[in-house]
Design a protein around this motif. Structure first.
Motif, PDB file in Angstrom:
ATOM      1  N   ARG A   1      -3.385  26.897 -11.521  1.00 14.22           N
ATOM      2  CA  ARG A   1      -2.946  27.770 -12.547  1.00 14.22           C
ATOM      3  C   ARG A   1      -4.076  28.169 -13.472  1.00 14.22           C
TER       4      ARG A   1
ATOM      5  N   THR B   1      -1.795  22.643  -6.203  1.00 12.50           N
ATOM      6  CA  THR B   1      -1.510  23.835  -7.135  1.00 12.50           C
ATOM      7  C   THR B   1      -2.567  24.193  -7.828  1.00 12.50           C
TER       8      THR B   1
ATOM      9  N   GLN C   1      -5.174  34.278  -5.620  1.00  9.86           N
ATOM     10  CA  GLN C   1      -4.518  35.191  -6.520  1.00  9.86           C
ATOM     11  C   GLN C   1      -5.087  36.680  -6.276  1.00  9.86           C
TER      12      GLN C   1
ATOM     13  N   ASP D   1       0.030  25.756  -4.170  1.00 11.32           N
ATOM     14  CA  ASP D   1       1.617  25.952  -4.374  1.00 11.32           C
ATOM     15  C   ASP D   1       2.081  25.607  -2.820  1.00 11.32           C
TER      16      ASP D   1
END
Length: 156
Positions: free
Chosen positions: A69, A67, A31, A56
């Motif tokens: 988060r 994934t 990110q 992802d």
């Protein structure tokens, strides 16, 4: 055929996470751009750093998706009154990369406030599953043992 580990982590991190650690974590998740200094592992021994928790996409060795988060846990304030960071990661780890990924896990869990169960490891070469358990002085990877009482639900 290569062997892989399925790594799952669900952990709350300190609300006052230093900006340098937050930047590095975001980079590890795919990110952010790489920070100038990486503290999460001894990357030189592995040739070059990579974003070990970037996800992802479909896992190429396990059912489901890799994934990650990272969000603020505003509805669950920590003891200091701040909002901790809530992190969930599910990623496939090649056997050759396992050592460096576990260095990153150790670095990450040093930033955690969660005590007790924080995840699991599953090995592609067997049905073996291990729990990742965090405590004040570090973390353990604990073998899962078959229990006598099992819950079985049949779908009709």
């Amino acid at each position: 055929m290569s062997d892989y580990y399925d790594l799952f982590l669900a952990v709350d991190l300190r609300s006052d996470l230093p900006e340098s650690a937050l930047h590095e974590l975001r980079w590890l998740l795919g990110q952010a751009e790489a920070p100038p200094v990486l503290e999460s592992a001894d990357w030189e021994s592995w040739g070059h750093p990579w974003q070990v928790f970037a996800g992802d996409s479909a896992s190429h060795s396990f059912d489901g998706a890799d994934t990650s988060r990272l969000v603020r846990s505003v509805d669950k304030p920590s003891l200091d009154g701040g909002a901790p960071w809530a992190l969930t990661v599910r990623t496939c780890v090649h056997d050759d990369e396992f050592g460096v990924v576990m260095e990153v896990v150790e670095w990450l869990l040093r930033q955690a406030i969660t005590q007790g169960w924080v995840g699991f490891l599953r090995y592609s070469g067997s049905d073996e599953v291990q729990h990742v358990v965090r405590h004040q002085s570090g973390f353990d990877v604990v073998d899962v043992r078959e229990v006598r009482k099992q819950i079985r639900v049949s779908w009709s």
